[in-house]
Design a protein around this motif. Structure first.
Motif: not given
Length: 241
Positions: A136-137, A139-140, A143-144, A228
């Motif tokens: 999850s981390l 992927e986040v 995405a950024r 984040l």
């Protein structure tokens, strides 16, 4: 650690000369002499930048650029050419070439361009033994716009540091439920200039770990859920080293 660049030209003397120059400026140069070899190497090894001639046998530089980008879209590719083939160069720009340099290449501007490209390309390594959070981390971050690598143990993290040369390491405090101090020191000893960020869902344990660590080992510490925007600001401000 040096940064990794794939140097591609069917002129072997040109590849050797550029590789020697780049090595003097901290780059680990991997040679290739046609587009087909470049595609294969870029698929197998993580490189910060590809520096590639346009006119080559078997597979030209633009076709190789397209194939490399199809597999790894974030790969930075700089093309070189001695020819004014406008249609081909326009296609290279559409396919995502970072820049197109005229041959003979002016070394000064090339080094400046590579410095910026290498900084933008270097990934972040996330080390966590909880698969769902790790995925999850990453992927986040992806995405950024942050290229993120995964490791599930300290041994795997150290191996990936040697292979992929990340600019930063995000380390779970409770990795393998072991004392984090040996891992922190191992990471710092392997790469003294790396940005080392420790995180945990347990604020008191995190504070104790930071207090116990020798000065300069931990650059930042965050409590879950990770902030984040603050994390991204820290990662984006980190210079290439």
């Amino acid at each position: 650690m040096s940064r990794r660049i794939l140097v591609v030209d069917d002129d072997k003397a040109m590849v050797a000369t550029l590789s020697d120059i780049l090595a003097l400026h901290g780059w680990d140069a991997i040679p290739a002499h046609d587009g087909e070899d470049a595609i294969a190497i870029a698929a197998e090894r993580d490189v910060d930048v590809v520096l590639m001639d346009v006119r080559m046998p078997r597979v030209d530089g633009v076709a190789a650029l397209r194939a490399i980008k199809a597999r790894r879209a974030d790969t930075r590719v700089i093309l070189m050419t001695a020819f004014a083939a406008h249609d081909l160069l326009a296609e290279a720009e559409r396919e995502g070439a970072l820049s197109i340099l005229r041959k003979p290449v002016d070394v000064g501007p090339l080094l400046a361009l590579l410095e910026a490209a290498g900084h933008a390309r270097r990934p972040v390594l996330v080390v966590d033994d909880e698969p769902s959070f790790l995925r999850s981390l990453c992927e986040v971050l992806s995405a950024r716009g942050v290229s993120a690598l995964e490791a599930r143990s300290l041994a795997e993290a150290l191996e990936r540091m040697n292979e992929d040369q990340p600019s930063a390491v995000l380390l779970d405090l409770n990795l393998d439920h072991l004392d984090p101090q040996p891992g922190l020191l191992a990471i710092r000893n392997l790469s003294p200039a790396i940005l080392l960020i420790l995180y945990s869902g347990h604020p008191s344990a995190l504070s104790q770990a930071v207090e116990r660590a020798p000065p300069g080992v931990i650059d930042a510490a965050f409590t879950k859920p990770l902030p984040l925007e603050q994390l991204l600001e820290l990662l984006n401000d980190e210079p290439a080293g």
